[in-house]
Motif scaffolding. Structure first.
Motif, short mmCIF file in Angstrom:
data_model
loop_
_atom_site.label_atom_id
_atom_site.label_comp_id
_atom_site.label_asym_id
_atom_site.label_seq_id
_atom_site.Cartn_x
_atom_site.Cartn_y
_atom_site.Cartn_z
N THR A 188 -17.82 -12.72 -116.80
CA THR A 188 -16.65 -12.22 -116.08
C THR A 188 -15.43 -12.21 -117.00
OG1 THR A 188 -17.53 -13.15 -114.03
CG2 THR A 188 -15.20 -12.52 -114.04
N THR A 189 -15.27 -13.28 -117.79
CA THR A 189 -14.14 -13.38 -118.70
C THR A 189 -14.18 -12.27 -119.74
OG1 THR A 189 -14.20 -15.79 -118.44
CG2 THR A 189 -12.88 -14.93 -120.24
N ILE A 190 -15.36 -12.00 -120.30
CA ILE A 190 -15.49 -10.94 -121.29
C ILE A 190 -15.15 -9.58 -120.67
CG2 ILE A 190 -17.14 -9.68 -122.76
CD1 ILE A 190 -18.54 -12.36 -123.24
N PHE A 191 -15.66 -9.34 -119.46
CA PHE A 191 -15.39 -8.07 -118.77
C PHE A 191 -13.88 -7.92 -118.54
CE2 PHE A 191 -14.67 -5.90 -114.69
CZ PHE A 191 -15.15 -4.65 -115.01
N LEU A 192 -13.23 -8.97 -118.04
CA LEU A 192 -11.80 -8.91 -117.78
C LEU A 192 -11.00 -8.77 -119.07
CD1 LEU A 192 -11.45 -11.59 -114.95
CD2 LEU A 192 -11.32 -9.11 -114.73
N CYS A 253 -16.31 -15.85 -126.49
CA CYS A 253 -17.77 -15.89 -126.66
C CYS A 253 -18.28 -17.28 -127.01
CB CYS A 253 -18.20 -14.90 -127.75
SG CYS A 253 -17.91 -13.16 -127.33
N LEU A 254 -17.43 -18.08 -127.67
CA LEU A 254 -17.87 -19.40 -128.14
C LEU A 254 -17.72 -20.50 -127.09
CD1 LEU A 254 -16.37 -19.29 -131.75
CD2 LEU A 254 -18.80 -19.34 -131.18
N VAL A 255 -16.93 -20.26 -126.05
CA VAL A 255 -16.72 -21.30 -125.03
C VAL A 255 -18.06 -21.64 -124.38
CG1 VAL A 255 -15.60 -21.88 -122.86
CG2 VAL A 255 -14.37 -20.55 -124.58
N GLN A 265 -11.38 -21.20 -119.45
CA GLN A 265 -11.56 -19.77 -119.69
C GLN A 265 -10.51 -18.97 -118.92
OE1 GLN A 265 -16.21 -19.02 -120.80
NE2 GLN A 265 -15.71 -19.08 -118.66
N THR A 266 -10.18 -19.41 -117.71
CA THR A 266 -9.13 -18.75 -116.93
C THR A 266 -7.79 -18.88 -117.63
OG1 THR A 266 -10.32 -19.30 -114.89
CG2 THR A 266 -8.01 -18.66 -114.68
N LEU A 267 -7.47 -20.09 -118.12
CA LEU A 267 -6.23 -20.30 -118.86
C LEU A 267 -6.18 -19.44 -120.12
CD1 LEU A 267 -5.65 -24.17 -118.69
CD2 LEU A 267 -4.33 -22.39 -117.56
N LEU A 268 -7.32 -19.34 -120.80
CA LEU A 268 -7.38 -18.53 -122.01
C LEU A 268 -7.08 -17.07 -121.71
CD1 LEU A 268 -8.01 -18.20 -125.02
CD2 LEU A 268 -10.44 -18.02 -124.42
N LEU A 269 -7.63 -16.55 -120.62
CA LEU A 269 -7.38 -15.16 -120.25
C LEU A 269 -5.90 -14.95 -119.92
CD1 LEU A 269 -9.27 -12.68 -120.02
CD2 LEU A 269 -9.24 -13.02 -117.56
N ILE A 270 -5.28 -15.92 -119.24
CA ILE A 270 -3.85 -15.84 -118.94
C ILE A 270 -3.04 -15.83 -120.23
CG2 ILE A 270 -1.88 -17.05 -117.90
CD1 ILE A 270 -3.84 -18.09 -115.76
N TYR A 271 -3.44 -16.69 -121.17
CA TYR A 271 -2.74 -16.74 -122.46
C TYR A 271 -2.85 -15.41 -123.20
CZ TYR A 271 -1.49 -17.86 -127.23
OH TYR A 271 -0.91 -17.83 -128.46
N ILE A 272 -4.05 -14.84 -123.23
CA ILE A 272 -4.26 -13.56 -123.91
C ILE A 272 -3.42 -12.46 -123.26
CG2 ILE A 272 -5.96 -11.77 -124.43
CD1 ILE A 272 -8.06 -14.04 -124.65
N ALA A 273 -3.34 -12.48 -121.94
CA ALA A 273 -2.54 -11.49 -121.22
C ALA A 273 -1.07 -11.57 -121.64
CB ALA A 273 -2.68 -11.68 -119.72
N TYR A 300 -12.57 -28.86 -128.56
CA TYR A 300 -13.31 -30.11 -128.34
C TYR A 300 -14.51 -29.87 -127.42
CZ TYR A 300 -14.26 -35.05 -127.93
OH TYR A 300 -14.88 -36.27 -128.00
N LYS A 301 -14.40 -28.94 -126.48
CA LYS A 301 -15.56 -28.58 -125.64
C LYS A 301 -16.69 -28.06 -126.52
CE LYS A 301 -13.94 -29.28 -121.44
NZ LYS A 301 -14.52 -30.32 -120.54
N CYS A 302 -16.34 -27.29 -127.53
CA CYS A 302 -17.36 -26.78 -128.46
C CYS A 302 -17.99 -27.92 -129.26
CB CYS A 302 -16.74 -25.76 -129.41
SG CYS A 302 -16.28 -24.21 -128.61
N TYR A 303 -17.16 -28.91 -129.63
CA TYR A 303 -17.69 -30.06 -130.36
C TYR A 303 -18.68 -30.83 -129.49
CZ TYR A 303 -17.86 -34.59 -132.69
OH TYR A 303 -18.31 -35.74 -133.29
N GLN A 304 -18.42 -30.90 -128.20
CA GLN A 304 -19.29 -31.63 -127.28
C GLN A 304 -20.55 -30.85 -126.93
OE1 GLN A 304 -16.25 -32.28 -124.20
NE2 GLN A 304 -16.64 -34.48 -124.43
N SER A 305 -20.60 -29.58 -127.27
CA SER A 305 -21.77 -28.76 -126.92
C SER A 305 -22.98 -29.22 -127.73
CB SER A 305 -21.49 -27.28 -127.20
OG SER A 305 -21.40 -27.04 -128.59
N THR A 306 -24.15 -28.81 -127.28
CA THR A 306 -25.40 -29.26 -127.90
C THR A 306 -26.00 -28.17 -128.79
OG1 THR A 306 -26.61 -28.51 -125.95
CG2 THR A 306 -25.94 -30.83 -126.03
N SER A 307 -25.18 -27.23 -129.24
CA SER A 307 -25.70 -26.17 -130.10
C SER A 307 -26.22 -26.74 -131.40
CB SER A 307 -24.61 -25.13 -130.39
OG SER A 307 -23.51 -25.75 -131.02
N LYS A 308 -27.23 -26.12 -131.96
CA LYS A 308 -27.90 -26.62 -133.14
C LYS A 308 -26.92 -26.76 -134.30
CE LYS A 308 -31.99 -25.82 -136.00
NZ LYS A 308 -33.13 -24.89 -136.26
#
Length: 345
Positions: A188-192, A253-255, A265-273, A300-308
């Motif tokens: 939804t965020t990408i579409f908006l 895309c990375l969130v 993500q909502t805050l990010l979209l507001i900031y971009i606007a 920091y959310k990305c740091y906490q993620s479990t991506s390889k």
């Protein structure tokens, strides 16, 4: 430019020692070092920042006993410095310290290496130029963290006090409520984001005159008479803006796809606007500036993620560095060499 890059490298090194040291006293020492590295350049700067001279003039007016049209909390801070026989530079140093203190006070040690790094990349330049709003931003961020840690009375007190530093604190109420109740999924965020891009570049320019007339009837009408605020070219080239918007798309895309990331993500979209629309009405970037704290939280959310191999975190950190470099190339930090108060002697 070299100075700001060295500053970033120094903060990264010292804040990593805060987060990864196992000794309590070592962490305290490196917290002091990190804060000092951030604080001293902000406190001792001379003539850097679009509003530097304005704040000097405000202080001198208060010192002479003249009436100023600023928030009562800002007047009180000026009065405190004057009663302690300080000068205008002491006032700038005090506000820099308070901003940094409120931003870092509630951050856990394990988070410092991310938050300090992103603070320099995204927030620090605004600490140089919009003192009142950045202090307000830091206070609201501090209040938000306190609320999350169930320190609700202290949280409310700090949030209320922030209004007396800068009235833009009122923007936080609807913005944070929107983020709380409207939690966007990544698709939804990408579409908006693409809808927003189309609207900002195609539709918005057609209705700009109507919006400018509305602002002309508001408290901010004085800004419309200033080339600094109405200049559509701003300090950024078209290519620089496109690069920044591409970075925003990468950040979306990375969130991580987690429930507790949807509000960010909502805050990010507001900031971009606000970034998009401020290219035509620069005063709108005041709204975006107030939620800059979302970038260290996202990282920091990305740091906490479990991506390889934590690839997501490395890519997000690269995005922060790109934003930092773009600000150096197009913003005031890159165009104005760093000078201290000792440079004028």
């Amino acid at each position: 430019m070299i100075f700001y890059i060295l500053l970033l490298c120094s903060v990264i090194c010292s804040s990593c020692c805060v987060s990864f040291s196992k000794d309590k006293y070592s962490r305290l020492i490196f917290k002091f070092i990190t804060i000092s590295i951030i604080f001293i350049p902000a406190a001792l700067r001379y003539g850097i920042g679009a509003d530097y001279n304005n704040y000097i003039d405000i202080f001198n007016s208060v010192e002479r006993g003249n009436k100023i049209y600023q928030e009562s909390g800002w007047f009180f801070l000026n009065e405190c410095v004057i009663k302690m026989e300080g000068n205008a530079q002491c006032m700038i140093a005090l506000v820099a310290f308070l901003t940094i203190f409120f931003f870092f006070e509630e951050i856990d040690s394990k988070q410092w290496f991310v938050y300090a790094f992103v603070f320099i990349c995204v927030i620090y330049s605004w600490v140089f130029t919009t003192l009142r709003q950045m202090l307000t931003m830091a206070m609201v961020f501090n209040a938000l963290l306190k609320w999350q840690k169930h320190k609700k009375i202290r949280s409310l007190v700090i949030a209320i006090l922030s209004y007396f530093i800068h009235k833009s604190a009122l923007f936080y109420i609807p913005i944070l409520l929107i983020a709380k109740f409207i939690k966007l999924k990544k698709r939804t965020t990408i579409f908006l984001f693409f809808i927003l891009t189309f609207f900002a570049f195609i539709i918005f320019p057609r209705i700009i005159d109507i919006i400018l007339n509305l602002i002309g009837m508001s408290f901010y009408k004085s800004y419309l008479n200033s080339g600094e605020w109405i200049n559509k070219a701003s300090a950024n080239s078209g290519l620089g803006r496109l690069a920044r918007y591409f970075v925003y798309f990468l950040i979306i895309c990375l969130v991580p796809k987690k429930e507790n990331s949807k509000s960010l993500q909502t805050l990010l979209l507001i900031y971009i606007a606000t970034d998009y629309f401020s290219q035509s009405i620069v005063i709108l970037n005041r709204i975006g500036r107030g939620i800059l704290f979302l970038f260290p939280m996202l990282t920091y959310k990305c740091y906490q993620s479990t991506s390889k191999h934590n690839t997501r975190f490395l890519l997000m950190s690269s995005c922060m560095i790109l934003l930092f470099l773009l600000s150096l190339i197009g913003g005031f930090c890159g165009s104005v060499p760093y000078k201290t108060i000792f440079s004028k002697y």
